[in-house]
Design a protein around this motif. Structure first.
Motif, PDB file in Angstrom:
ATOM      1  N   GLY A 102      -0.277   7.627   0.729  1.00 50.83           N
ATOM      2  CA  GLY A 102      -1.480   6.850   1.027  1.00 50.83           C
ATOM      3  C   GLY A 102      -1.510   6.458   2.496  1.00 50.83           C
ATOM      4  N   SER A 104      -3.814   3.950   5.565  1.00 53.10           N
ATOM      5  CA  SER A 104      -4.753   2.838   5.755  1.00 53.10           C
ATOM      6  C   SER A 104      -6.178   3.341   5.885  1.00 53.10           C
ATOM      7  CB  SER A 104      -4.362   2.025   6.986  1.00 53.10           C
ATOM      8  OG  SER A 104      -3.089   1.449   6.828  1.00 53.10           O
ATOM      9  N   GLY A 105      -6.310   4.500   6.493  1.00 52.12           N
ATOM     10  CA  GLY A 105      -7.637   5.085   6.645  1.00 52.12           C
ATOM     11  C   GLY A 105      -8.426   4.457   7.781  1.00 52.12           C
ATOM     12  N   GLY A 121      -9.920  10.022   4.287  1.00 55.89           N
ATOM     13  CA  GLY A 121      -9.190   8.923   3.667  1.00 55.89           C
ATOM     14  C   GLY A 121      -9.217   9.009   2.150  1.00 55.89           C
ATOM     15  N   ASN A 125      -5.933   9.450  -0.220  1.00 52.00           N
ATOM     16  CA  ASN A 125      -5.575   8.332  -1.095  1.00 52.00           C
ATOM     17  C   ASN A 125      -5.916   8.542  -2.565  1.00 52.00           C
ATOM     18  OD1 ASN A 125      -4.682   7.070   1.193  1.00 52.00           O
ATOM     19  ND2 ASN A 125      -6.084   5.341   1.098  1.00 52.00           N
ATOM     20  N   ASN A 150       1.090   5.881 -10.315  1.00 54.56           N
ATOM     21  CA  ASN A 150       0.245   5.935  -9.123  1.00 54.56           C
ATOM     22  C   ASN A 150       0.430   4.647  -8.323  1.00 54.56           C
ATOM     23  OD1 ASN A 150      -0.947   8.400  -9.995  1.00 54.56           O
ATOM     24  ND2 ASN A 150      -2.385   7.277 -11.284  1.00 54.56           N
ATOM     25  N   SER A 153      -2.768  -0.748  -4.725  1.00 57.93           N
ATOM     26  CA  SER A 153      -2.597  -1.867  -3.805  1.00 57.93           C
ATOM     27  C   SER A 153      -3.335  -3.071  -4.367  1.00 57.93           C
ATOM     28  CB  SER A 153      -3.164  -1.529  -2.417  1.00 57.93           C
ATOM     29  OG  SER A 153      -3.224  -2.687  -1.595  1.00 57.93           O
ATOM     30  N   TYR A 166     -10.081   1.438   2.616  1.00 57.96           N
ATOM     31  CA  TYR A 166      -8.809   1.179   1.935  1.00 57.96           C
ATOM     32  C   TYR A 166      -9.003   0.526   0.567  1.00 57.96           C
ATOM     33  CZ  TYR A 166      -3.904   0.060   1.236  1.00 57.96           C
ATOM     34  OH  TYR A 166      -2.637  -0.014   0.712  1.00 57.96           O
ATOM     35  N   SER A 169     -10.674   3.036  -1.903  1.00 56.19           N
ATOM     36  CA  SER A 169      -9.798   4.104  -2.390  1.00 56.19           C
ATOM     37  C   SER A 169      -8.754   3.574  -3.359  1.00 56.19           C
ATOM     38  CB  SER A 169      -9.132   4.823  -1.218  1.00 56.19           C
ATOM     39  OG  SER A 169      -8.296   3.962  -0.470  1.00 56.19           O
ATOM     40  N   LYS A 170      -8.208   2.398  -3.083  1.00 52.94           N
ATOM     41  CA  LYS A 170      -7.192   1.845  -3.974  1.00 52.94           C
ATOM     42  C   LYS A 170      -7.804   1.353  -5.283  1.00 52.94           C
ATOM     43  CE  LYS A 170      -3.612   2.740  -1.508  1.00 52.94           C
ATOM     44  NZ  LYS A 170      -2.622   3.736  -1.977  1.00 52.94           N
ATOM     45  N   VAL A 173      -7.957   4.365  -7.380  1.00 54.26           N
ATOM     46  CA  VAL A 173      -6.649   4.688  -7.961  1.00 54.26           C
ATOM     47  C   VAL A 173      -6.413   3.872  -9.234  1.00 54.26           C
ATOM     48  CG1 VAL A 173      -4.146   4.522  -7.599  1.00 54.26           C
ATOM     49  CG2 VAL A 173      -5.618   5.426  -5.789  1.00 54.26           C
TER      50      VAL A 173
END
Length: 269
Positions: A102, A104-105, A121, A125, A150, A153, A166, A169-170, A173
């Motif tokens: 992963g 930070s993007g 990103g 991620n 997986n 965050s 960020y 994307s998290k 996930v």
């Protein structure tokens, strides 16, 4: 306690992003790989920087474990296939996958973020985890089941992040984990997500971290104890092992209690 065992002896695990940047402590991926090896698993340490993966391999072997290092870009389907094939070619099976890669993007709000950097990103991620699962699931099915962890965050669980990419994307996930848990339960494959809080790792250090900011991060939790890659790795190793056999679709914050409160009371020490 039939069927429950913490021991991973004879099992084979892949950890992506298993290297660690130079710096104090270890990254989440390296810690997870080492702790899985200590539990008896044989490791495929995959990383875009081969030297970092090789360092992790050497650390595992120095403790008597078995590991191989693979240089790979997990945004490329052919590389993801090659990582899985490295495991099955060497040991004939695959039992666990830790999707740890992963970034930070790009910074910025919806108005500010660069669209091309945004797409990259999301590729790193989110899409990379799908690609690894695409090739890992059939190998796990052939082995009679397995575990996928997986790495998300706490930014994917709550608002307040200064950038859009960020936490978006998290958050993806997190719900991808829940969907995968349903899809693959019939094959005996458990899928869970670890959401680290403000752990102090070489990746964080590389981004620039003043002593004042580090102290502020430590205090933004209930425990007010600084976390490390080892804390994240311990949760990963647990979820891959038999003691977590009744856990799937779980989203596990490893954050010293930061997500358990709306605001930190001033008298918490």
């Amino acid at each position: 306690m039939q069927g429950i065992s913490e021991d991973l002896k004879g099992k084979v695990a892949i950890v992506t992003g298993a290297g660690s940047r130079p710096g104090e402590g270890v990254g989440n991926g390296r810690a997870a790989a080492i702790l899985l090896a200590r539990a008896g698993a044989r490791l495929v340490c995959a990383d875009a920087v081969l030297a970092w993966a090789e360092d992790t391999r050497r650390m595992i072997e120095a403790e008597g474990g078995e590991a191989i290092a693979v240089e790979a870009d997990v945004t490329r389907p052919e590389d993801c296939r090659r990582i899985v094939e490295a495991a099955t070619a060497r040991w004939g099976r695959l039992d666990a996958l830790v999707n740890n890669v992963g970034i930070s993007g790009p910074p910025g709000t919806a108005e500010e973020v660069d669209p091309e950097a945004w797409a990259q990103g999301l590729l790193v991620n989110v899409t990379s985890m799908m690609l690894m699962a695409k090739y890992a699931v059939p190998a796990m099915r052939a082995a009679g089941g397995g575990a996928i962890v997986n790495i998300g965050s706490v930014a994917g669980l709550r608002g307040g992040h200064p950038s859009l990419l960020y936490p978006t994307s998290k958050g993806a996930v997190v719900n991808m984990t829940r969907a995968m848990a349903v899809h693959h339960a019939k094959d005996g494959i458990r899928v869970n997500c670890v959401c680290p809080g403000m752990v102090y790792t070489p990746m964080v250090q590389q981004g620039g971290m003043s002593a004042e900011k580090r102290e502020a991060r430590r205090r933004r939790s209930i425990l007010q104890v600084e976390g490390s890659g080892w804390d994240v790795g311990a949760a990963v190793a647990f979820l891959c092992g038999g003691n977590a056999r009744w856990m799937t679709g779980a989203i596990v914050p490893v954050d010293a209690g930061a997500t358990a409160i709306a605001a930190l009371p001033e008298n918490v020490r």
